[in-house]
Design an enzyme around this catalytic site. Structure first.
Site, short mmCIF file in Angstrom:
data_model
loop_
_atom_site.label_atom_id
_atom_site.label_comp_id
_atom_site.label_asym_id
_atom_site.label_seq_id
_atom_site.Cartn_x
_atom_site.Cartn_y
_atom_site.Cartn_z
N LYS A 15 -9.19 29.40 12.70
CA LYS A 15 -8.08 30.00 12.64
C LYS A 15 -7.42 30.60 10.79
O LYS A 15 -7.61 30.19 10.09
CB LYS A 15 -6.62 29.47 13.10
CG LYS A 15 -7.10 28.52 14.25
CD LYS A 15 -5.78 27.98 15.41
CE LYS A 15 -6.21 27.17 16.57
NZ LYS A 15 -5.97 27.55 17.37
N ASP A 34 -7.59 12.46 19.29
CA ASP A 34 -7.36 14.40 20.23
C ASP A 34 -6.85 14.78 19.18
O ASP A 34 -7.80 16.10 18.27
CB ASP A 34 -7.09 14.54 21.15
CG ASP A 34 -7.43 15.83 22.14
OD1 ASP A 34 -8.58 16.12 22.26
OD2 ASP A 34 -6.67 16.24 22.35
N HIS A 78 -7.64 17.70 13.34
CA HIS A 78 -6.44 19.31 12.98
C HIS A 78 -5.30 19.14 12.23
O HIS A 78 -5.00 19.24 10.96
CB HIS A 78 -6.37 19.88 14.94
CG HIS A 78 -7.10 20.04 15.64
ND1 HIS A 78 -8.09 20.51 15.15
CD2 HIS A 78 -6.52 19.79 17.64
CE1 HIS A 78 -9.16 20.63 16.62
NE2 HIS A 78 -8.09 20.35 17.63
C1 BG6 Z 1 -8.51 20.57 21.20
C2 BG6 Z 1 -7.83 19.22 22.08
O1 BG6 Z 1 -9.32 20.10 19.65
O2 BG6 Z 1 -7.69 21.27 20.65
C3 BG6 Z 1 -6.78 19.61 23.15
O3 BG6 Z 1 -9.43 18.60 22.96
C4 BG6 Z 1 -6.49 20.71 22.16
O4 BG6 Z 1 -7.08 18.71 23.85
C5 BG6 Z 1 -7.11 21.83 22.05
O5 BG6 Z 1 -5.85 21.12 23.40
C6 BG6 Z 1 -5.89 22.98 21.50
O6 BG6 Z 1 -6.48 23.67 20.48
P1 BG6 Z 1 -5.30 25.20 20.14
O7 BG6 Z 1 -6.76 25.69 19.50
O8 BG6 Z 1 -4.97 25.45 21.20
O9 BG6 Z 1 -4.51 25.01 19.61
#
Ligand code: BG6
Length: 522
Positions: free
Chosen positions: A212, A265, A270
């Site tokens: 991002k 998850d 993240h």
């Molecule tokens: C993914 C998860 O890694 O990231 C999902 O497995 C989540 O559950 C997604 O919805 C969120 O990504 P973004 O880019 O939409 O914030």
């Protein structure tokens, strides 16, 4: 060209758009891109659009060939027809068909299961032919866009077929999607397993958050400006809040989610990636080795929670029914493929401490969840309050903290909130903001977040990918929470309504420290 002359800000194109990546960046390639799981969601929703966007920005050179590996029986011609259709659907701007044609023309398909040795024998023949006919240079990027249980078996079979061996300058890289393991032990085991066949520098563990634009901008923002770094520490910063909130529920992914939950998850990957970029020390260069080393040090400096602390420093939740912006929505337990008495969390929050000289005593509050009030990902840096003394003879009885908000989505940008005098004869303070919005400043190109990551993987720049030790450090942080939550099943699920900001315990987590979550405007 001197640094002063260098094009630090890219000129907007006539349509008001800025090129996706620096126009001075060379196109990536040559290489064959082998996608395992080519019929899956990730390929359709992210990878193909990302390739299309890269092609449109002239960032794919000659000798790029897509090879799809999947169970469905398909001829090359049928595969190309499907690819043409899907690539055309990805094109958001005026498409003259140039990119679609370029990618579809040299595409090949290998039908077969991931377990069958024959699949890899056929793949080897296709790759050899592409080296001659499409000029891929014998370079191959294997992309594992599959369910995680296939990661190790695919790599084993690639190795056995001799496809991971790098000869005479031909590189072989394997991109591994998340989830990388489901806890610390399984992540260690997967690393150990992959390293039997591959060298560490052949393994590209991807986290799409790092693709991002605002996330990458964090490094430039912190280290490319003179004014922030001197105050980026415990002396001036009171606390850091990282929020990744989603308004959607689990949708069709109940099956996966029932084995994962919000913590696995989102947090070890993240959220901790965001934390490490905010908290890392300045690297000595933007080279992969120095950036990854500094990020890894931060992850290792996070104090693991003791089982007692898990009870007070971590909060879980599961959504019940409730009104959302999109209308009434069902409880998690009523979603498809979800157990009616599921104990899986759809919300997780925690307070972490980074025990080093820069951050000692500065709490990092993390929260993430599904079916929350709105979709927003942001990092809020809350600064210490100034002393009130000066204002003692005024109506001002309270000074707000200055807050720097780094917003990843939606409306990517950065905003600095501070107090200003409200016009009038008495001293009264209002909170105002200075805003930078990516779109307004630079325009936007359609982007999935995977463009930079794919481009970097083909070009061999590992800065935005995870090393084995970083993955393991991330899991080490959440492991105590996983264990305590497993041992003590939740008794009050569901405990937050769809469309809210999560369970009240998440608010109490901060209230106990005399703080609260930054209020995110509706
Ligand atoms: C993914 C998860 O890694 O990231 C999902 O497995 C989540 O559950 C997604 O919805 C969120 O990504 P973004 O880019 O939409 O914030």
């Amino acid at each position: 060209m001197s640094a002063e002359d260098s094009p630090a800000i890219l000129p907007a194109s006539p349509e008001g758009l800025v090129d996706l990546v620096n126009p001075f960046a060379p196109p990536a390639g040559p290489a064959a891109i082998v996608i395992f799981g080519v019929g899956g969601d990730l390929t359709r929703r992210k990878l193909l659009p990302a390739f299309h966007n890269l092609g449109s920005a002239n960032l794919l050179g000659e000798g790029i060939a897509i090879v799809g590996v999947g169970r469905a029986e398909m001829t090359d011609e049928e595969f190309r027809a499907r690819l043409r259709e899907e690539l055309k659907a990805c094109s958001t701007g005026p498409d003259d068909g140039r990119v679609t044609e370029k990618l579809a023309r040299s595409a090949r398909c290998v039908s077969g299961t991931f377990e069958d040795r024959g699949t890899y024998e056929r793949l080897a023949l296709v790759l050899a032919r592409l080296e001659k006919d499409a000029g891929t240079g014998g370079n191959v990027l294997f992309y594992l866009a599959t369910a995680p249980e296939f990661f190790a078996p695919i790599v084993d079979r690639l190795g056995a077929a001799g496809l991971t061996t790098e000869t005479e300058g031909r590189w072989r890289r394997v991109v591994v999607e998340k989830p990388f393991g489901s806890d610390l032990d399984s992540a260690r085991e997967l690393n150990r397993h992959l390293l039997q066949t591959l060298d560490e520098d052949q393994i590209w563990r991807i986290d799409h958050y790092l693709g991002k634009e605002t996330v990458q901008n964090l490094l430039v923002f912190r280290f490319g400006n003179g004014m922030f770094e001197p105050i980026w520490n415990r002396r001036y910063i009171d606390n850091v809040q990282i929020t990744v909130a989603e308004s959607l529920g689990v949708e069709a992914r109940g099956g996966y989610y029932e084995t994962a939950g919000a913590l696995r998850d989102m947090v070890p990957n993240h959220l901790l990636q965001l934390l490490s970029l905010v908290a890392m020390e300045p690297p000595t260069s933007f080279e992969a080795r120095s950036v990854r080393e500094e990020k890894s040090k931060v992850l290792r400096a996070i104090q693991p929670l003791s089982p007692e602390r898990v009870l007070t420093h971590a909060v879980r939740g599961q959504y019940g029914a409730g009104p959302t912006r999109a209308g009434a929505s069902a409880a998690y337990r009523n979603e498809p493929k979800v157990a009616r008495n599921s104990a899986i969390e759809t919300f997780a929050a925690m307070k972490l401490a980074v025990e080093n000289w820069r951050w000692a005593d500065v709490p990092f509050y993390l929260r993430t969840g599904k079916r929350l009030a709105r979709r927003v990902s942001e990092i809020a840096i809350q600064f210490k309050r100034p002393p009130l003394l000066l204002f003692r003879d005024t109506p001002v009885d309270h000074l707000s903290r200055n807050v720097l908000v780094i917003r990843m989505q939606p409306e990517e940008g950065i905003s600095l909130r501070f107090g200003a005098k409200i016009p009038g004869p008495t001293v009264r303070i209002g909170n105002v903001a200075m805003d930078f919005r990516y779109e307004a400043a630079f325009g936007v190109r359609p982007s999935t977040g995977y463009e930079t990551l794919l481009y970097d993987a083909i070009r061999g720049d590992a800065t935005l990918f995870q090393r084995a030790d970083m993955i393991e450090a991330g899991w080490s942080v959440v492991q105590p929470v996983l264990e305590v939550w497993k041992a003590l099943p939740p008794h009050a699920f569901p405990n937050y309504a769809s469309g809210s900001w999560g369970p009240k315990e998440a608010d109490e987590l901060l209230e106990r420290d005399g703080r609260r979550w930054r209020r995110i405007e509706e």
